[in-house]
Design an enzyme around this catalytic site. Structure first.
Site, PDB file in Angstrom:
ATOM      1  N   GLU A 100      -4.031   0.283  -1.967  1.00 20.98           N
ATOM      2  CA  GLU A 100      -3.295  -0.851  -2.513  1.00 20.98           C
ATOM      3  C   GLU A 100      -2.714  -0.521  -3.891  1.00 20.98           C
ATOM      4  OE1 GLU A 100      -7.099  -2.253  -0.406  1.00 20.98           O
ATOM      5  OE2 GLU A 100      -6.571  -0.827  -2.000  1.00 20.98           O
ATOM      6  N   CYS A 151      -8.616   4.685   1.258  1.00 19.69           N
ATOM      7  CA  CYS A 151      -9.286   4.647   2.562  1.00 19.69           C
ATOM      8  C   CYS A 151      -8.506   5.466   3.586  1.00 19.69           C
ATOM      9  CB  CYS A 151      -9.379   3.212   3.079  1.00 19.69           C
ATOM     10  SG  CYS A 151     -10.284   2.077   2.011  1.00 19.69           S
ATOM     11  N   ASP A 180       0.837  -1.197   0.000  1.00 17.68           N
ATOM     12  CA  ASP A 180       0.000   0.000   0.000  1.00 17.68           C
ATOM     13  C   ASP A 180       0.872   1.246   0.000  1.00 17.68           C
ATOM     14  OD1 ASP A 180      -2.049  -1.839   0.384  1.00 17.68           O
ATOM     15  OD2 ASP A 180      -3.059  -0.608   1.891  1.00 17.68           O
ATOM     16  N   ASN A 208     -17.991  11.851   3.175  1.00 20.38           N
ATOM     17  CA  ASN A 208     -17.526  13.037   2.459  1.00 20.38           C
ATOM     18  C   ASN A 208     -17.513  14.201   3.438  1.00 20.38           C
ATOM     19  OD1 ASN A 208     -17.411  11.809  -0.068  1.00 20.38           O
ATOM     20  ND2 ASN A 208     -19.414  12.564  -0.724  1.00 20.38           N
ATOM     21  N   TYR A 248      -7.928 -14.009   4.944  1.00 18.12           N
ATOM     22  CA  TYR A 248      -6.664 -13.478   5.463  1.00 18.12           C
ATOM     23  C   TYR A 248      -6.802 -12.797   6.818  1.00 18.12           C
ATOM     24  CZ  TYR A 248      -8.706  -9.200   3.596  1.00 18.12           C
ATOM     25  OH  TYR A 248      -9.573  -8.170   3.323  1.00 18.12           O
ATOM     26  N   HIS A 290     -17.411   9.151  -0.317  1.00 25.31           N
ATOM     27  CA  HIS A 290     -16.450   8.539  -1.236  1.00 25.31           C
ATOM     28  C   HIS A 290     -15.105   8.211  -0.597  1.00 25.31           C
ATOM     29  CE1 HIS A 290     -19.408  10.367  -3.944  1.00 25.31           C
ATOM     30  NE2 HIS A 290     -19.056   9.431  -4.799  1.00 25.31           N
TER      31      HIS A 290
END
Length: 226
Positions: free
Chosen positions: A189, A62, A37, A105, A94, A151
């Site tokens: 990522e 994120c 990341d 937002n 995982y 978002h």
């Protein structure tokens, strides 16, 4: 130079970069997600940073926040807030559970998806998290400043960070704490354009070298910060 010295140097470099507000590339572990990341201190994010995350990483952008901040803002785990059957008995190969919380937002954004809008939401989350750490930004202030759905997806860090969980959420937050940054970090990522899969650690390290960024392995952070 020994591998131990290399690991110490990588963590020291990552802390220094983060303290300056610069991004760091973090690989969690080959036996976990096996992903790299790009991670930023949230308050340092501007539209240029969002463009980097969109174009050079390509995953989901994120904001991970420390557990105590999520508690102060009364933020649930998303799975606990959903009543739809699709949210029941979720299983991850995982990990034990998802860290996802609400997508938000900032209330001064328009659609919320543009680089400017997401940069505003993310940077203000970082500023708010620092204020909340000092007891100056509670759940009411959060609701007055941010709206959901939105978002930018929030992630809740584990209460004891790396002692509880070793995901990018906790690795990034542990790095932020060590660097004296706010308890909020952006994680995204890195996805390979050709294969559509996760970019390999070797490819990510090469990218970091080209861009003058710091790359660090999760195990190195765990050894030094865990």
């Amino acid at each position: 130079m020994s591998s131990t010295t290399d690991a110490v140097d990588a963590v020291v470099a990552a802390e220094a970069a983060f303290a300056r507000g610069e991004p760091v590339l973090i690989h969690d572990a080959a036996d976990r997600e096996g992903e790299v990341d790009i991670v930023y201190p949230a308050a340092a994010v501007d539209p240029e940073a969002v463009r980097r995350l969109r174009n050079d990483a390509g995953g989901l952008i994120c904001v991970a926040i420390a557990d105590e901040i999520a508690e102060a803002w009364e933020l649930p785990f998303l799975a606990d807030a959903l009543s739809h059957p699709a949210a029941e008995a979720a299983h991850l190969d995982y990990d034990d559970r998802s860290s996802f919380s609400l997508p938000v937002n900032h209330r001064e954004t328009f659609t919320g998806i543009t680089d400017d809008d997401r940069a505003l939401t993310i940077s203000e989350l970082g500023i708010a998290a620092e204020a909340a750490e000092n007891g100056d930004f509670d759940a009411d202030a959060f609701a007055e400043t941010f709206r959901s759905p939105g978002h930018v997806t929030l992630l809740r860090g584990a209460p004891d960070l790396l002692a509880d969980r070793q995901g990018h959420t906790e690795l990034g937050l542990a790095l932020a704490a060590a660097a004296g940054r706010e308890p909020a970090v952006v994680v995204c990522e890195m996805v390979d354009d050709e294969t559509g899969g996760a970019r390999t650690p070797a490819e990510a390290r090469a990218y970091a070298e080209r861009e003058g960024l710091t790359y660090v392995e999760g195990r190195e952070l765990l050894t030094r910060l865990g």
